[in-house]
Design an enzyme around this catalytic site. Sequence first.
Site, PDB file in Angstrom:
ATOM      1  N   GLN A   1      -1.835   2.532   9.926  1.00 23.02           N
ATOM      2  CA  GLN A   1      -0.556   2.592   9.194  1.00 23.02           C
ATOM      3  C   GLN A   1       0.492   3.367   9.980  1.00 23.02           C
ATOM      4  O   GLN A   1       1.690   3.091   9.860  1.00 23.02           O
ATOM      5  CB  GLN A   1      -0.754   3.251   7.826  1.00 23.02           C
ATOM      6  CG  GLN A   1      -1.483   2.417   6.799  1.00 23.02           C
ATOM      7  CD  GLN A   1      -2.963   2.721   6.780  1.00 23.02           C
ATOM      8  OE1 GLN A   1      -3.548   3.091   7.799  1.00 23.02           O
ATOM      9  NE2 GLN A   1      -3.592   2.570   5.633  1.00 23.02           N
TER      10      GLN A   1
ATOM     11  N   ARG B   1       0.868  -1.182   0.000  1.00 18.18           N
ATOM     12  CA  ARG B   1       0.000   0.000   0.000  1.00 18.18           C
ATOM     13  C   ARG B   1       0.901   1.227   0.000  1.00 18.18           C
ATOM     14  O   ARG B   1       2.122   1.109   0.165  1.00 18.18           O
ATOM     15  CB  ARG B   1      -1.017   0.005   1.158  1.00 18.18           C
ATOM     16  CG  ARG B   1      -0.626  -0.570   2.473  1.00 18.18           C
ATOM     17  CD  ARG B   1       0.460   0.123   3.206  1.00 18.18           C
ATOM     18  NE  ARG B   1       0.259   1.547   3.303  1.00 18.18           N
ATOM     19  CZ  ARG B   1       1.210   2.424   3.502  1.00 18.18           C
ATOM     20  NH1 ARG B   1       2.477   2.028   3.621  1.00 18.18           N
ATOM     21  NH2 ARG B   1       0.958   3.710   3.590  1.00 18.18           N
ATOM     22  N   GLY B   2       0.267   2.402  -0.161  1.00 18.89           N
ATOM     23  CA  GLY B   2       1.067   3.626  -0.295  1.00 18.89           C
ATOM     24  C   GLY B   2       1.189   3.956  -1.777  1.00 18.89           C
ATOM     25  O   GLY B   2       1.461   3.064  -2.612  1.00 18.89           O
ATOM     26  N   ALA B   3       0.994   5.232  -2.103  1.00 18.78           N
ATOM     27  CA  ALA B   3       0.844   5.637  -3.509  1.00 18.78           C
ATOM     28  C   ALA B   3       1.969   5.145  -4.430  1.00 18.78           C
ATOM     29  O   ALA B   3       1.714   4.503  -5.457  1.00 18.78           O
ATOM     30  CB  ALA B   3       0.738   7.164  -3.561  1.00 18.78           C
TER      31      ALA B   3
ATOM     32  N   ASP C   1      -2.036  11.082  -2.002  1.00 17.88           N
ATOM     33  CA  ASP C   1      -2.400   9.995  -2.914  1.00 17.88           C
ATOM     34  C   ASP C   1      -2.784  10.533  -4.284  1.00 17.88           C
ATOM     35  O   ASP C   1      -2.664   9.822  -5.283  1.00 17.88           O
ATOM     36  CB  ASP C   1      -3.532   9.171  -2.308  1.00 17.88           C
ATOM     37  CG  ASP C   1      -3.019   8.410  -1.100  1.00 17.88           C
ATOM     38  OD1 ASP C   1      -2.466   7.320  -1.288  1.00 17.88           O
ATOM     39  OD2 ASP C   1      -3.102   8.948   0.017  1.00 17.88           O
TER      40      ASP C   1
ATOM     41  N   ARG D   1      -7.597  -0.242  -6.663  1.00 21.69           N
ATOM     42  CA  ARG D   1      -7.808   0.852  -5.713  1.00 21.69           C
ATOM     43  C   ARG D   1      -8.034   2.138  -6.514  1.00 21.69           C
ATOM     44  O   ARG D   1      -7.294   2.400  -7.463  1.00 21.69           O
ATOM     45  CB  ARG D   1      -6.602   0.999  -4.767  1.00 21.69           C
ATOM     46  CG  ARG D   1      -6.402  -0.263  -3.916  1.00 21.69           C
ATOM     47  CD  ARG D   1      -5.559  -0.041  -2.707  1.00 21.69           C
ATOM     48  NE  ARG D   1      -6.175   0.852  -1.751  1.00 21.69           N
ATOM     49  CZ  ARG D   1      -5.508   1.405  -0.731  1.00 21.69           C
ATOM     50  NH1 ARG D   1      -4.228   1.153  -0.567  1.00 21.69           N
ATOM     51  NH2 ARG D   1      -6.123   2.207   0.106  1.00 21.69           N
TER      52      ARG D   1
ATOM     53  N   ASN E   1      -5.518  12.580   0.641  1.00 24.30           N
ATOM     54  CA  ASN E   1      -4.573  11.771   1.434  1.00 24.30           C
ATOM     55  C   ASN E   1      -5.382  10.975   2.447  1.00 24.30           C
ATOM     56  O   ASN E   1      -6.611  11.106   2.535  1.00 24.30           O
ATOM     57  CB  ASN E   1      -3.541  12.677   2.120  1.00 24.30           C
ATOM     58  CG  ASN E   1      -2.359  11.882   2.660  1.00 24.30           C
ATOM     59  OD1 ASN E   1      -1.770  11.077   1.941  1.00 24.30           O
ATOM     60  ND2 ASN E   1      -2.024  12.061   3.918  1.00 24.30           N
ATOM     61  N   LYS E   2      -4.710  10.159   3.206  1.00 26.86           N
ATOM     62  CA  LYS E   2      -5.382   9.262   4.154  1.00 26.86           C
ATOM     63  C   LYS E   2      -6.369  10.001   5.048  1.00 26.86           C
ATOM     64  O   LYS E   2      -6.096  11.120   5.497  1.00 26.86           O
ATOM     65  CB  LYS E   2      -4.288   8.569   4.989  1.00 26.86           C
ATOM     66  CG  LYS E   2      -4.758   7.580   6.015  1.00 26.86           C
ATOM     67  CD  LYS E   2      -5.669   6.514   5.466  1.00 26.86           C
ATOM     68  CE  LYS E   2      -5.047   5.716   4.331  1.00 26.86           C
ATOM     69  NZ  LYS E   2      -6.027   4.852   3.624  1.00 26.86           N
TER      70      LYS E   2
HETATM   71  O1  MRU Z   1      -4.486   3.287   2.095  1.00 28.50           O
HETATM   72  P1  MRU Z   1      -3.005   3.435   1.961  1.00 28.50           P
HETATM   73  O2  MRU Z   1      -2.222   2.935   3.129  1.00 28.50           O
HETATM   74  O3  MRU Z   1      -2.492   2.937   0.631  1.00 28.50           O
HETATM   75  O4  MRU Z   1      -2.876   5.002   1.992  1.00 28.50           O
HETATM   76  C1  MRU Z   1      -2.047   5.701   1.204  1.00 28.50           C
HETATM   77  C2  MRU Z   1      -1.033   6.299   2.032  1.00 28.50           C
HETATM   78  O5  MRU Z   1      -0.039   5.667   2.240  1.00 28.50           O
HETATM   79  C3  MRU Z   1      -1.213   7.614   2.617  1.00 28.50           C
HETATM   80  O6  MRU Z   1      -2.375   8.263   2.344  1.00 28.50           O
HETATM   81  C4  MRU Z   1       0.026   8.403   2.379  1.00 28.50           C
HETATM   82  O7  MRU Z   1       0.060   9.530   3.163  1.00 28.50           O
HETATM   83  C5  MRU Z   1       0.163   8.793   0.942  1.00 28.50           C
HETATM   84  S1  MRU Z   1       1.795   8.877   0.511  1.00 28.50           S
HETATM   85  C6  MRU Z   1       2.134   7.326  -0.013  1.00 28.50           C
END
Ligand code: MRU
Length: 356
Positions: A195, A51-53, A236, A91, A246-247
């Site tokens: 996370q 996970r993570g962009a 994201d 996703r 973002n999250k």
């Molecule tokens: O749902 P995730 O864990 O894939 O969320 C994405 C993220 O990691 C965060 O939103 C993060 O701040 C973005 S930067 C990779």
Amino acid sequence: MIVQGQPYRTVSQDGPEVRLIDQPLLPHRFQVVSLHHHTQTARAISEMVVRGAGAIGATAAAGMAQAALEAPEVGFHDYLAEAARTLSGTRPTAQNLFWAIGRVLDAVAGEAPRHAREAAVAEARAVADEDAAACEAIGRHGAPLIRHGARVSTHCNAGWLAFVDWGSALSPLYRAQREGRRAFVWVDETRPRSQGARLTAWELAQEGVDCAIIADNAAGALMARGEVDLVITGADRVAANGDVANKIGTYSSAAVARLLGIPFYVALPSSTLDLSCPSGAEIPIEERSQDEVLYTWGWSDEGRFVRVRTAPPGARARNLAFDVTPGAWITGLITERGIFPATSEGVRQAAAAPQA
Ligand code: MRU
């Protein structure tokens, strides 16, 4: 990144095999999983093994390269188009996923299968290498913001686990530390999947960065008490007007930071910019299973991975995975090309500038 003295990348590929750090097992077990078919790779993205962009972008590109190696001579491009649909459907929010799949499709367009296979593998490797290089540069541009002793707040995990290496929001901290300026990090727990508590706290410990985990609802109080100098989060997707997805929870943190005049930076590689999306209102926001809110999970004292229900039987939940922070609340976008304002002009400049 160094884990227990050994260099790793979050995502790597060797021919048809894609290797990922199995993130749901962290921080209690460090294990690498091997995936041998693009459909397995797609499942690993949707189930958040990775996970993570940036990390899901690099994984999707690797999945496309797997598909190119699997595809038959006859119907090669149809097979790849179907793989792109499968990987794109995993996703919806992180722009890097669609950007990376598009990169591989562009690289193979019009090529005969033999050349297309080589081109797909080379492009997937380039996507991963560029992600690592961009994140390293984000660290260089962001590090001057970190003074010795700074107290930095962050949300979710935007470190090397969320990219191929280095990370976005955490990269300036790693760079500052290598330059001899040590910071302290408040790590938002980041419910529902934690996370921050599970991944960021572990990752910072691997790098020797001092930190403390806080419940998400403590971030505002710590800012009000004057215990936060600076906030840095990841992104994201960044819309053309500078709004940032973002999250979930980023919006609340940014609102309090704005109210109290605390600088709020967002760090991202340019692959997260989406010029085709006019504003945050058009960014698709993922909604995930309500079980992620109704339950929590982790390792029992007996060493078993267990899930426990915290909500009453029959309770329902809503699970928005991301929120959108207005560009007007953001002090600056830290990219591999420098720091830009979170405005239409700033996003245009960030998209066009050469890597610095
Ligand atoms: O749902 P995730 O864990 O894939 O969320 C994405 C993220 O990691 C965060 O939103 C993060 O701040 C973005 S930067 C990779």
